[in-house]
Design an enzyme around this catalytic site. Sequence first.
Site, PDB file in Angstrom:
ATOM      1  N   VAL A 103      38.034  48.962 -40.095  1.00 10.47           N
ATOM      2  CA  VAL A 103      38.953  48.005 -39.183  1.00 10.47           C
ATOM      3  C   VAL A 103      40.445  48.053 -39.395  1.00 10.47           C
ATOM      4  CG1 VAL A 103      36.959  46.314 -39.093  1.00 10.47           C
ATOM      5  CG2 VAL A 103      38.821  45.955 -40.405  1.00 10.47           C
ATOM      6  N   LYS A 104      40.799  48.944 -40.285  1.00 10.97           N
ATOM      7  CA  LYS A 104      42.251  48.707 -40.725  1.00 10.97           C
ATOM      8  C   LYS A 104      43.120  49.917 -39.545  1.00 10.97           C
ATOM      9  CE  LYS A 104      42.156  46.068 -44.034  1.00 10.97           C
ATOM     10  NZ  LYS A 104      40.810  45.739 -44.384  1.00 10.97           N
ATOM     11  N   HIS A 105      44.310  49.981 -39.544  1.00  8.57           N
ATOM     12  CA  HIS A 105      45.150  50.722 -38.760  1.00  8.57           C
ATOM     13  C   HIS A 105      44.794  51.973 -38.705  1.00  8.57           C
ATOM     14  CE1 HIS A 105      47.617  47.013 -38.386  1.00  8.57           C
ATOM     15  NE2 HIS A 105      48.447  47.518 -37.883  1.00  8.57           N
TER      16      HIS A 105
END
Length: 237
Positions: free
Chosen positions: A42-44
Amino acid sequence: NDIAARRGLFLIDDACHALGGSFHGRPVGSLAGLNTFSFHPVKHITTGEGGLVTTDDPSLASRMRLFRNHGIDSDHYQRELEGSWEYNMTDLGYNYRLTDLQCALGLSQLKKLNKWVMRRRAIASRYDAAFQNTDLVRPLAVGEGVDHAYHLYIVRVPGDARGKIFRGLRAEGIGVNVHYRPVHLHPFYRQRFGTGPGLCPNAEHAYEEIITLPVFPAMTDDMVDEVIEAVKRIVRE
C-alpha cells in the site's frame, strides 16, 4: 532535530508514509540520522514487502549491511570481485536481504515515483477545494515549507458524526478507513506498560475525529468526484 541536538540524542525518522515528500527543499530520507521506509504493497512504491534505510553516516551504513547479512563481513558480490571464498561472521545478524526480483520491481517503480506523488497531490488539492467550506468535514492543514507526499488523505469530523459518515460511505462502496488508533491504546502496551486514555490527549482527540478518504495514483477525477459527492450527500443527510 533541535531537541535531539540539545539533549545529545540520535534521531531516527519513521518516513514510511512520506516517500517523495520534502521539508524546505530537503527530501524526506535526509532529515534524520537514520530514515526508514516501507515497501509494503500500500506504500508509494512496493517490492511486495520489505523496506530501506537511508543514512549519510558510512559507519552506520556498514553496520546495517553487516546486520542484514547474518553478521558476515562480506557478501558474494564482494568475494567475486576479490576472487576470494573467505568470509567471517563478526557479529550477530539476520537475513534481512531483499531478493533481486523484489529489488527489480522496486527500481522499476522508483522511476515512476515523482509522477505518482504529483497525482496524489492533485487528488488532495481536489479534495481540499471541495471540502474547504463543507460542514462537518475539515481537511488537515499542511505546514509551511512542506511538500506533502499524501500516502493518506485525512479529514476531521466531529466525533458524533464520524460513525454515521464512515458507515454511509462504506455502504456506498467507498473504501474509507481510520488511520490510526494511538499506539498507547493498544492492548499490548496497556497490559505491558500500563498506558491508557489520558496519556496523550491530543492524539486521542485527533483519533476520535479522523477519517481517511481514498487516494491512489490510478484514481481518476471521476472517482474523486464520486467520493466528494458521496461525502457531501451523507453530510447533508
